[in-house]
Design a protein around this motif. Structure first.
Motif, PDB file in Angstrom:
ATOM      1  N   ARG A  60       0.827  -1.206   0.000  1.00 55.79           N
ATOM      2  CA  ARG A  60       0.000   0.000   0.000  1.00 55.79           C
ATOM      3  C   ARG A  60       0.864   1.259   0.000  1.00 55.79           C
ATOM      4  O   ARG A  60       0.584   2.231  -0.706  1.00 55.79           O
ATOM      5  CB  ARG A  60      -0.955  -0.002   1.216  1.00 55.79           C
ATOM      6  CG  ARG A  60      -1.950  -1.154   1.231  1.00 55.79           C
ATOM      7  CD  ARG A  60      -2.999  -1.031   0.133  1.00 55.79           C
ATOM      8  NE  ARG A  60      -3.876   0.105   0.317  1.00 55.79           N
ATOM      9  CZ  ARG A  60      -5.025   0.071   1.016  1.00 55.79           C
ATOM     10  NH1 ARG A  60      -5.398  -1.049   1.618  1.00 55.79           N
ATOM     11  NH2 ARG A  60      -5.786   1.142   1.104  1.00 55.79           N
ATOM     12  N   VAL A  61       1.908   1.255   0.833  1.00 58.87           N
ATOM     13  CA  VAL A  61       2.811   2.412   0.857  1.00 58.87           C
ATOM     14  C   VAL A  61       3.491   2.563  -0.496  1.00 58.87           C
ATOM     15  O   VAL A  61       3.595   3.676  -1.041  1.00 58.87           O
ATOM     16  CB  VAL A  61       3.862   2.271   1.976  1.00 58.87           C
ATOM     17  CG1 VAL A  61       4.842   3.444   1.931  1.00 58.87           C
ATOM     18  CG2 VAL A  61       3.185   2.206   3.340  1.00 58.87           C
ATOM     19  N   ALA A  62       3.968   1.459  -1.074  1.00 60.53           N
ATOM     20  CA  ALA A  62       4.647   1.509  -2.365  1.00 60.53           C
ATOM     21  C   ALA A  62       3.734   2.022  -3.465  1.00 60.53           C
ATOM     22  O   ALA A  62       4.198   2.662  -4.427  1.00 60.53           O
ATOM     23  CB  ALA A  62       5.171   0.119  -2.722  1.00 60.53           C
ATOM     24  N   ALA A  63       2.418   1.780  -3.307  1.00 58.74           N
ATOM     25  CA  ALA A  63       1.456   2.228  -4.312  1.00 58.74           C
ATOM     26  C   ALA A  63       1.026   3.675  -4.106  1.00 58.74           C
ATOM     27  O   ALA A  63       0.219   4.202  -4.883  1.00 58.74           O
ATOM     28  CB  ALA A  63       0.232   1.319  -4.294  1.00 58.74           C
ATOM     29  N   GLY A  64       1.558   4.333  -3.047  1.00 57.34           N
ATOM     30  CA  GLY A  64       1.255   5.746  -2.851  1.00 57.34           C
ATOM     31  C   GLY A  64       0.389   6.075  -1.668  1.00 57.34           C
ATOM     32  O   GLY A  64      -0.012   7.229  -1.489  1.00 57.34           O
ATOM     33  N   ALA A  65       0.086   5.094  -0.827  1.00 57.47           N
ATOM     34  CA  ALA A  65      -0.782   5.344   0.325  1.00 57.47           C
ATOM     35  C   ALA A  65       0.027   5.850   1.516  1.00 57.47           C
ATOM     36  O   ALA A  65       1.218   5.578   1.655  1.00 57.47           O
ATOM     37  CB  ALA A  65      -1.533   4.071   0.707  1.00 57.47           C
ATOM     38  N   ARG A  66      -0.657   6.577   2.374  1.00 54.23           N
ATOM     39  CA  ARG A  66      -0.090   6.985   3.669  1.00 54.23           C
ATOM     40  C   ARG A  66      -0.693   6.059   4.710  1.00 54.23           C
ATOM     41  O   ARG A  66      -1.909   6.086   4.959  1.00 54.23           O
ATOM     42  CB  ARG A  66      -0.419   8.442   3.968  1.00 54.23           C
ATOM     43  CG  ARG A  66       0.396   9.034   5.139  1.00 54.23           C
ATOM     44  CD  ARG A  66       0.234  10.539   5.176  1.00 54.23           C
ATOM     45  NE  ARG A  66       0.980  11.162   6.274  1.00 54.23           N
ATOM     46  CZ  ARG A  66       2.235  11.577   6.191  1.00 54.23           C
ATOM     47  NH1 ARG A  66       2.905  11.408   5.060  1.00 54.23           N
ATOM     48  NH2 ARG A  66       2.827  12.159   7.220  1.00 54.23           N
ATOM     49  N   VAL A  67       0.145   5.222   5.309  1.00 52.82           N
ATOM     50  CA  VAL A  67      -0.310   4.199   6.248  1.00 52.82           C
ATOM     51  C   VAL A  67       0.090   4.612   7.650  1.00 52.82           C
ATOM     52  O   VAL A  67       1.282   4.797   7.946  1.00 52.82           O
ATOM     53  CB  VAL A  67       0.296   2.823   5.908  1.00 52.82           C
ATOM     54  CG1 VAL A  67      -0.098   1.798   6.959  1.00 52.82           C
ATOM     55  CG2 VAL A  67      -0.171   2.372   4.519  1.00 52.82           C
ATOM     56  N   LEU A  68      -0.899   4.763   8.524  1.00 59.90           N
ATOM     57  CA  LEU A  68      -0.665   5.141   9.914  1.00 59.90           C
ATOM     58  C   LEU A  68      -0.712   3.900  10.786  1.00 59.90           C
ATOM     59  O   LEU A  68      -1.663   3.120  10.725  1.00 59.90           O
ATOM     60  CB  LEU A  68      -1.747   6.132  10.369  1.00 59.90           C
ATOM     61  CG  LEU A  68      -1.706   6.564  11.837  1.00 59.90           C
ATOM     62  CD1 LEU A  68      -0.464   7.403  12.119  1.00 59.90           C
ATOM     63  CD2 LEU A  68      -2.975   7.333  12.211  1.00 59.90           C
ATOM     64  N   LEU A  69       0.319   3.702  11.602  1.00 61.37           N
ATOM     65  CA  LEU A  69       0.377   2.565  12.511  1.00 61.37           C
ATOM     66  C   LEU A  69       0.273   3.057  13.943  1.00 61.37           C
ATOM     67  O   LEU A  69       1.060   3.903  14.384  1.00 61.37           O
ATOM     68  CB  LEU A  69       1.684   1.794  12.322  1.00 61.37           C
ATOM     69  CG  LEU A  69       1.895   0.599  13.264  1.00 61.37           C
ATOM     70  CD1 LEU A  69       0.830  -0.461  13.034  1.00 61.37           C
ATOM     71  CD2 LEU A  69       3.290   0.016  13.081  1.00 61.37           C
ATOM     72  N   VAL A  70      -0.709   2.534  14.684  1.00 59.95           N
ATOM     73  CA  VAL A  70      -0.875   2.883  16.092  1.00 59.95           C
ATOM     74  C   VAL A  70      -1.046   1.605  16.903  1.00 59.95           C
ATOM     75  O   VAL A  70      -1.549   0.592  16.404  1.00 59.95           O
ATOM     76  CB  VAL A  70      -2.091   3.812  16.325  1.00 59.95           C
ATOM     77  CG1 VAL A  70      -1.881   5.164  15.677  1.00 59.95           C
ATOM     78  CG2 VAL A  70      -3.377   3.173  15.801  1.00 59.95           C
TER      79      VAL A  70
END
Length: 289
Positions: free
Chosen positions: A84-94
């Motif tokens: 997902r990150v590689a495809a351009g998404a901003r991934v938030l981890l909490v």
């Protein structure tokens, strides 16, 4: 003269974002955490139900897709989030509280994103480790974080024995029902008089910090303790300079592993109270008798 506006924050680009969540008091949630929760494309949470309770208390809603990311599914979910990150998404981890990857899920995902040369950034915030250190009353100029000790007594005491000569202040996490046993092992292995502090329920209504020698803390904990627990233990007290020759094998071993002799001598001198110059000269004599 008109007031100047705050400078714009960094551009919202595709990245893995590690964000610290409150360890107790919801008012510790930062504006940046709220912004990321509402604008990230994907929010990966250790416990989605606990995250929803947090967002309800904050009066916000998760803006993107909400998925779970915990110790039981991180191996299978990590590749998906990296994609997902590689495809351009901003991934938030909490995680449930504090900073992801510090005794919580997250390291595997950070490692995978770094290996894929993808951006990783962080939203700072509450930390039980740093807060406990600050409240402990013990030296904080140098410290190490040891996480959770083994549950079995024999393994726990072997781990502590390896730390007996550690000069830095040590920080541990522990479950409340194992606290008395852990403190007992510490008293046996590190010494009953070793100064320590038990911090529980930090930032919560019943926050408490107990300070004293390990023997006293064992007696206190034997009556039962509740809540989230962090234990801070003083490092080995300096006993005064000894004979440089006694530590030369340690110095030479580190040099053989690739460290510079001068750097090693300076480091060992800080730990032992010995003269860095004496160590350097002794090491040279040992290497070229």
């Amino acid at each position: 003269m008109p007031a100047q506006a705050d400078p714009p924050g960094p551009a919202r680009v595709a990245a893995l974002v590690l964000a610290a969540t409150p360890i107790g008091d919801v008012r510790d949630a930062s504006p940046r955490l709220v912004e990321e929760l509402t604008t990230a494309d994907v929010v990966a949470a250790e416990d989605t139900r606990r995250l929803r309770r947090l967002t309800d208390r904050l009066g916000v809603a998760v803006g993107g897709e909400l998925v779970s990311y915990h110790e039981h599914n991180e191996a299978s979910r990590t590749p998906e989030l990296v994609e997902r990150v590689a495809a351009g998404a901003r991934v938030l981890l909490v995680t449930d509280a504090g900073m992801p990857s510090v005794s919580d899920p997250g390291f595997r995902l950070v490692e995978a994103c770094v290996a894929a040369d993808l951006p990783v950034t962080c939203v700072p915030g509450p930390s039980a480790v740093l807060m406990s250190l600050a409240l402990s009353g013990l030296p904080v100029d140098r410290f190490c974080f040891e996480g959770f000790l083994p549950r079995k007594q024999g393994e726990r005491e072997r781990t502590l024995a390896a730390l007996a000569q550690e000069p830095r202040t040590m920080v541990f996490f522990e479950a409340p029902h194992r606290l008395a046993a852990t403190l007992g092992s510490m008293a046996t292995t590190l010494g009953a008089d070793r100064p320590a502090a038990v911090c529980r329920e930090l930032t919560k209504t019943y926050e408490e910090v107990r300070r004293g020698p390990l023997s006293e803390l064992v007696d206190w904990a034997s009556g039962g303790v509740r809540g989230e627990i962090t234990v801070v233990v003083a490092g080995r007290a300096a006993t005064g300079p000894g004979d440089p020759a006694e530590v030369i094998p340690q110095v030479l071993e580190r040099v053989a592993a690739g460290e510079r002799l001068k750097d090693v001598c300076r480091d060992v001198a800080a730990d032992t109270g010995l003269s860095a110059r004496d160590l350097y000269e002794e090491a040279l004599r040992a290497r070229h008798p």
